[in-house]
Design a protein around this motif. Structure first.
Motif, mmCIF file in Angstrom:
data_model
loop_
_atom_site.group_PDB
_atom_site.id
_atom_site.type_symbol
_atom_site.label_atom_id
_atom_site.label_comp_id
_atom_site.label_asym_id
_atom_site.label_seq_id
_atom_site.Cartn_x
_atom_site.Cartn_y
_atom_site.Cartn_z
ATOM 1 N N HIS A 173 0.982 0.339 -0.528
ATOM 2 C CA HIS A 173 -0.220 -0.490 -0.493
ATOM 3 C C HIS A 173 -1.202 0.036 -1.537
ATOM 4 O O HIS A 173 -1.525 1.226 -1.555
ATOM 5 N N CYS A 174 -1.640 -0.870 -2.400
ATOM 6 C CA CYS A 174 -2.582 -0.527 -3.459
ATOM 7 C C CYS A 174 -3.878 -1.283 -3.210
ATOM 8 O O CYS A 174 -3.875 -2.519 -3.168
ATOM 9 N N SER A 175 -4.962 -0.546 -3.036
ATOM 10 C CA SER A 175 -6.225 -1.170 -2.643
ATOM 11 C C SER A 175 -7.359 -0.731 -3.556
ATOM 12 O O SER A 175 -7.548 0.462 -3.803
ATOM 13 N N VAL A 202 17.326 7.108 5.422
ATOM 14 C CA VAL A 202 15.947 7.325 5.853
ATOM 15 C C VAL A 202 15.603 6.298 6.928
ATOM 16 O O VAL A 202 15.582 5.089 6.676
ATOM 17 N N LYS A 203 15.323 6.791 8.138
ATOM 18 C CA LYS A 203 15.129 5.904 9.282
ATOM 19 C C LYS A 203 13.837 5.115 9.186
ATOM 20 O O LYS A 203 13.807 3.910 9.477
ATOM 21 N N HIS A 204 12.746 5.762 8.800
ATOM 22 C CA HIS A 204 11.439 5.102 8.748
ATOM 23 C C HIS A 204 11.029 4.882 7.297
ATOM 24 O O HIS A 204 11.273 5.752 6.441
ATOM 25 N N PRO A 205 10.395 3.745 6.994
ATOM 26 C CA PRO A 205 9.938 3.522 5.626
ATOM 27 C C PRO A 205 9.001 4.626 5.153
ATOM 28 O O PRO A 205 8.190 5.146 5.924
ATOM 29 N N VAL A 206 9.134 4.974 3.892
ATOM 30 C CA VAL A 206 8.200 5.912 3.267
ATOM 31 C C VAL A 206 6.914 5.145 2.949
ATOM 32 O O VAL A 206 6.955 4.089 2.310
ATOM 33 N N HIS A 207 5.774 5.682 3.406
ATOM 34 C CA HIS A 207 4.498 4.983 3.222
ATOM 35 C C HIS A 207 3.729 5.591 2.045
ATOM 36 O O HIS A 207 3.481 6.805 2.007
ATOM 37 N N LEU A 208 3.345 4.726 1.118
ATOM 38 C CA LEU A 208 2.596 5.142 -0.062
ATOM 39 C C LEU A 208 1.274 4.382 -0.110
ATOM 40 O O LEU A 208 1.225 3.183 0.199
ATOM 41 N N CYS A 209 0.225 5.065 -0.511
ATOM 42 C CA CYS A 209 -1.087 4.433 -0.648
ATOM 43 C C CYS A 209 -1.715 4.896 -1.958
ATOM 44 O O CYS A 209 -1.875 6.096 -2.181
ATOM 45 N N GLY A 225 -7.902 7.702 -6.548
ATOM 46 C CA GLY A 225 -8.263 8.065 -7.909
ATOM 47 C C GLY A 225 -7.261 9.044 -8.479
ATOM 48 O O GLY A 225 -6.075 8.745 -8.619
ATOM 49 N N ASP A 226 -7.720 10.277 -8.781
ATOM 50 C CA ASP A 226 -6.815 11.311 -9.286
ATOM 51 C C ASP A 226 -6.603 12.430 -8.275
ATOM 52 O O ASP A 226 -6.169 13.527 -8.634
ATOM 53 N N GLN A 227 -6.885 12.131 -6.989
ATOM 54 C CA GLN A 227 -6.767 13.139 -5.939
ATOM 55 C C GLN A 227 -5.665 12.778 -4.953
ATOM 56 O O GLN A 227 -5.636 11.666 -4.422
ATOM 57 N N VAL A 228 -4.756 13.720 -4.701
ATOM 58 C CA VAL A 228 -3.747 13.540 -3.659
ATOM 59 C C VAL A 228 -4.357 13.989 -2.336
ATOM 60 O O VAL A 228 -4.647 15.165 -2.139
ATOM 61 N N LEU A 229 -4.558 13.046 -1.429
ATOM 62 C CA LEU A 229 -5.183 13.365 -0.144
ATOM 63 C C LEU A 229 -4.159 13.674 0.934
ATOM 64 O O LEU A 229 -4.445 14.432 1.858
ATOM 65 N N VAL A 230 -2.978 13.076 0.827
ATOM 66 C CA VAL A 230 -1.894 13.338 1.784
ATOM 67 C C VAL A 230 -0.584 13.376 1.011
ATOM 68 O O VAL A 230 -0.326 12.525 0.155
ATOM 69 N N MET A 281 -8.132 5.190 4.001
ATOM 70 C CA MET A 281 -7.361 4.569 5.063
ATOM 71 C C MET A 281 -7.935 3.198 5.443
ATOM 72 O O MET A 281 -7.184 2.275 5.773
ATOM 73 N N GLU A 282 -9.236 3.056 5.355
ATOM 74 C CA GLU A 282 -9.837 1.740 5.592
ATOM 75 C C GLU A 282 -9.410 0.757 4.510
ATOM 76 O O GLU A 282 -9.094 -0.408 4.789
ATOM 77 N N ALA A 283 -9.379 1.229 3.256
ATOM 78 C CA ALA A 283 -8.906 0.388 2.160
ATOM 79 C C ALA A 283 -7.417 0.073 2.331
ATOM 80 O O ALA A 283 -6.965 -1.040 2.044
ATOM 81 N N TYR A 284 -6.658 1.052 2.807
ATOM 82 C CA TYR A 284 -5.228 0.866 3.077
ATOM 83 C C TYR A 284 -5.025 -0.232 4.122
ATOM 84 O O TYR A 284 -4.151 -1.094 3.982
ATOM 85 N N HIS A 285 -5.864 -0.224 5.135
ATOM 86 C CA HIS A 285 -5.795 -1.257 6.163
ATOM 87 C C HIS A 285 -6.133 -2.629 5.578
ATOM 88 O O HIS A 285 -5.491 -3.636 5.920
#
Length: 329
Positions: free
Chosen positions: A121-123, A85-92, A50-55, A25-29
């Motif tokens: 967002h790709c960080s 879709v009312k709110h944007p779908v957020h991808l990280c 990496g290769d882990q889905v965290l959310v 999330m810090e990298a996302y920011h």
């Protein structure tokens, strides 16, 4: 625990996440995203480190599924027919260590008459030897609309290679708006490759903005085939390179149907020992189709530079300001 259950549990925590999710999330920011979005139950979200889905959090009408693959994740995104879709779908997507490989195989299915926006967002903030590959297959249904905004941050070392590839099919009346931005930090090596098949009365808009420095290498390849009557497209590329960076832009638009209209607009700024290439390719196979292009490669405007320097900026500061204003345009 399933991805969806795991996501809901995370959303009940405080914003002070722990462990790898906190770091992501810090990298996302850093990449320009708002981590609070990943705690909103009304927002569909996906975060991959990496290769882990965290959310992974789906909402009614938007279904996110994922499964592991070697060095990465396969992702399926389905937006139901008629869903607004009312709110944007957020991808990280990110790689936090200095070395690593991330492969994302993504499939997007946007149902007929649906409307959706994605903020991705790709960080890769610590990249020294990192490789990121994104292979996306996108199907946009009849009269559906998809907006995809992708912000990248590759850190300050330039030790990354990024390979986004997209294969897109747009049905009759469908719309695709795509924004790809990397204007902060280093680029490293970026090779974009987009292929779009556009149906009748469809609209395609692609905008790419990048700022390369040192020995960065930027390659943009975009291909649009206007196969349906009244299909329209616009590609808009804004790239600046300085030091010894290199940019290569190849845009191809093909008009294959009555009243198909396409336009390609590319501007590149070159400083120092940098090199910029531009290759617009036009192909028209129907007498009532029309494709146009305009391209400009050069340095910053001297009068603008002198005006800013007269206001107290040194030359490097003035050049940077002019370039960033051009990229924003």
């Amino acid at each position: 625990m399933t991805n969806s259950t795991k996501s809901h549990a995370m959303q009940q925590q405080s914003p002070a996440w722990s462990g790898e999710l906190q770091a992501l999330m810090e990298a996302y920011h850093q990449a320009g995203g708002d981590p609070a979005s990943f705690q909103a139950p009304e927002v569909a979200t996906l975060a991959v480190s990496g290769d882990q889905v965290l959310v992974s959090h789906s909402i009614p009408g938007v279904h996110l599924q994922s499964q592991p693959i070697e060095n990465g994740v396969r992702v399926s995104v389905v937006v139901d027919e008629g869903t607004q879709v009312k709110h944007p779908v957020h991808l990280c997507f990110g790689v936090l260590p200095s070395e690593g490989i991330q492969k994302i195989e993504a499939d997007y299915q946007i149902g007929d008459h649906a409307q959706v926006q994605f903020l991705a967002h790709c960080s890769f903030p610590n990249a020294i030897r990192v490789e990121h590959r994104m292979n996306a297959r996108i199907h946009i249904g009849k009269n559906a609309s998809m907006t995809y905004t992708e912000e990248h941050y590759h850190g300050q070392n330039g030790g990354i290679e990024v390979y986004p590839v997209s294969e897109v099919k747009i049905e009759e009346g469908g719309q695709l708006t795509s924004h790809f931005n990397i204007t902060r930090g280093r680029v490293g090596k970026l090779v974009m490759d987009y292929h779009i098949e556009a149906g009748a009365s469809s609209l395609t808009e692609l905008a790419t903005k990048a700022f390369g420095s040192q020995d960065d290498h930027i390659r943009v390849q975009e291909s649009i085939r206007l196969n349906g009557e009244n299909a329209h497209s616009l590609t808009k590329t804004r790239i600046a390179v300085k030091d010894k960076a290199v940019s290569e832009v190849t845009t191809f638009t093909e008009g294959n149907a009555p009243r198909a209209r396409g336009h390609m607009d590319c501007t590149e700024i070159v400083r120092d020992e940098a090199i910029a290439h531009n290759n617009p390719i036009v192909k028209v196979t129907h007498a009532q189709a029309q494709v146009t292009h305009e391209a400009a490669i050069g340095t910053v405007n001297r009068r603008e530079l002198e005006t800013l320097m007269a206001r107290g900026l040194d030359e490097d500061e003035a050049v940077d300001l002019i370039i960033r204003a051009m990229i924003r345009g």
